[in-house]
Design an enzyme around this catalytic site. Sequence first.
Site, PDB file in Angstrom:
ATOM      1  N   TYR A   1      31.143 -15.199  -9.874  1.00 40.54           N
ATOM      2  CA  TYR A   1      30.910 -15.397  -8.019  1.00 40.54           C
ATOM      3  C   TYR A   1      31.368 -14.249  -7.572  1.00 40.54           C
ATOM      4  O   TYR A   1      30.929 -14.164  -6.292  1.00 40.54           O
ATOM      5  CB  TYR A   1      31.755 -16.736  -7.921  1.00 40.54           C
TER       6      TYR A   1
ATOM      7  N   PHE B   1       8.016  -3.976  13.627  1.00 38.27           N
ATOM      8  CA  PHE B   1       7.328  -4.666  12.401  1.00 38.27           C
ATOM      9  C   PHE B   1       7.933  -6.093  12.747  1.00 38.27           C
ATOM     10  O   PHE B   1       8.847  -6.557  13.423  1.00 38.27           O
ATOM     11  CB  PHE B   1       8.300  -4.073  11.025  1.00 38.27           C
ATOM     12  N   THR B   2       6.965  -7.103  12.048  1.00 35.20           N
ATOM     13  CA  THR B   2       7.234  -8.510  12.473  1.00 35.20           C
ATOM     14  C   THR B   2       8.436  -9.208  12.378  1.00 35.20           C
ATOM     15  O   THR B   2       9.183  -9.650  13.441  1.00 35.20           O
ATOM     16  CB  THR B   2       6.068  -9.324  11.802  1.00 35.20           C
TER      17      THR B   2
ATOM     18  N   ASP C   1      14.860   1.753   8.950  1.00 35.69           N
ATOM     19  CA  ASP C   1      14.179   0.753   8.240  1.00 35.69           C
ATOM     20  C   ASP C   1      13.762   1.226   6.874  1.00 35.69           C
ATOM     21  O   ASP C   1      12.580   2.141   6.862  1.00 35.69           O
ATOM     22  CB  ASP C   1      12.971  -0.073   9.070  1.00 35.69           C
TER      23      ASP C   1
ATOM     24  N   LYS D   1       9.890  -3.583  -1.887  1.00 31.91           N
ATOM     25  CA  LYS D   1       8.753  -2.401  -2.019  1.00 31.91           C
ATOM     26  C   LYS D   1       9.378  -1.242  -2.697  1.00 31.91           C
ATOM     27  O   LYS D   1       9.349  -1.252  -3.962  1.00 31.91           O
ATOM     28  CB  LYS D   1       8.733  -2.231  -0.111  1.00 31.91           C
TER      29      LYS D   1
ATOM     30  N   ARG E   1      -3.845  -7.439   9.949  1.00 36.21           N
ATOM     31  CA  ARG E   1      -2.745  -6.796  10.717  1.00 36.21           C
ATOM     32  C   ARG E   1      -3.474  -6.318  12.042  1.00 36.21           C
ATOM     33  O   ARG E   1      -3.867  -5.403  11.947  1.00 36.21           O
ATOM     34  CB  ARG E   1      -2.084  -5.587   9.891  1.00 36.21           C
TER      35      ARG E   1
ATOM     36  N   PHE F   1       1.045 -15.558  11.688  1.00 34.71           N
ATOM     37  CA  PHE F   1       0.072 -15.174  10.760  1.00 34.71           C
ATOM     38  C   PHE F   1       0.212 -15.830   9.452  1.00 34.71           C
ATOM     39  O   PHE F   1      -0.501 -15.871   8.705  1.00 34.71           O
ATOM     40  CB  PHE F   1       0.178 -13.866  10.661  1.00 34.71           C
TER      41      PHE F   1
END
Length: 460
Positions: free
Chosen positions: A75, A127-128, A218, A261, A385, A452
């Site tokens: 933990y 970006f969303t 990002d 990614k 998109r 979306f």
Amino acid sequence: MMNLHEYPAEPFRIKSVETVKMISREERERVIREAGYNTFLINSEDVYIDLLTDSGTNAMSDRQWAAIMMGDEAYAGSRNFHHLEKTIQEYYGFKHLVPTHQGRGAENILSQIAIKPGQFVPGNMYFTTTRYHQERNKGIFVDVIRDEAHDATLDIPFKGDIDLQKLQRLIDEKGAENIAYVCLAVTVNLAGGQPVSMRNMRDVRELTAKYGIKVFFDATRCVENAYFIKEQEEGYSDMSIREILREMFSYGDGCTMSGKKDCLVNIGGFLCMNDEELFEKAKELVVVYEGMPSYGGMAGRDMEAMAVGIKESVQYEYIEHRIKQVRYLGEKLKAAGIPIVEPVGGHGVFIDARRFCPHIPQNHFPAQSLAANLYVESGVRGMERGIVSAGRDKATGENHHPKLETVRLTIPRRVYTYRHMDVVADGVIRLYANRDKIRGLRFVYEPKQLRFFTARFEII
Ligand SMILES: *Cc1c(COP(=O)(O)O)cnc(C)c1O
């Protein structure tokens, strides 16, 4: 003509396989109707080649799977945390690590600790999820990407660059104290995976440093961005991907990362920063939203697989094949006259729905319909998109009208072969021949946030 020698064969061999199958056209027609013409609502089993996203769809290596068995699920104080922390310090160069369940977990925490209500957050295109968290914390997103990024037809390098004049103007007009930080995305997902040049990052750093404004990357596709720099920017061809990454991140104060990614894993993310005070604040919040600071949103085994994935991601053979496989699909489509966003970016090929379906006005969702029709035609799943992804203006309730109206064919890392890319190209080319039969759509269900993902449509 395409020269196949420009495209390196897979730098891996296949140790484990997953069977995919193609259902009949009649079945696909039923499936898309039942999914409300939204490719997000199709079951994976009904898809032949899945190009919905490159997020979490990576194939892990034998070494990563071995790392999974090395999970220390304590933990507190898991050794996997220390391995991941050390790897990030070495490969990315940031001091502090806050593991999160995925990229948006990091965006949630960063937006809460670094944005004061009413502050502006300039970024190279939105970006969303990033913009959602900025706005939820009463930040005001401002797009400062160069104008060329909004033009799908301009084939120029580094379309992801920040326009320094736009940034300077924002600082002059609003005052440096009213800028929360600059969000610098590498590469720019919604512009078509377009990279940012090292020179631009250096310039942004120089400009913001004058005013004491922080820069947060990002970093989601930082390795892909590094490859473009090595390939196309003067002075970098002899540098390793790893060295380029370190230089990139030396121009920032921290980053948010979607490990799904470029870290070559299926789940996980993190927030990094150099500033001690911000790190203390981040640790206070991570226990509320994610978990203990030494695992945040990840299991020990997942942190271990991510540490290995980060090291594999900077191998030249891997990233060269990755970028060139995507480029192969793009060049094939271009050779057949299909309108795509140029140049081809890092993680996918973006079909320009405005030129593919000029007979459908943007408020009838041409890209959404094109994605649905491509699925019926070929069993290939892409995603919209465009206007649907862009959502509505928080203040006026009006639809945002992005210039780019695209269908994204995103290539998972290390999953498909060049032959699969041929099949995808054939499907798009067949559909293009019958494009006048594609019709517009209208909402039958429109969710309030990130519509979306779950919206449903019917044919007009
Ligand atoms: C995927 C993505 C995110 C969000 O990451 P998740 O892991 O999906 O939460 C943020 N920014 C960019 C550019 C992305 O592509």
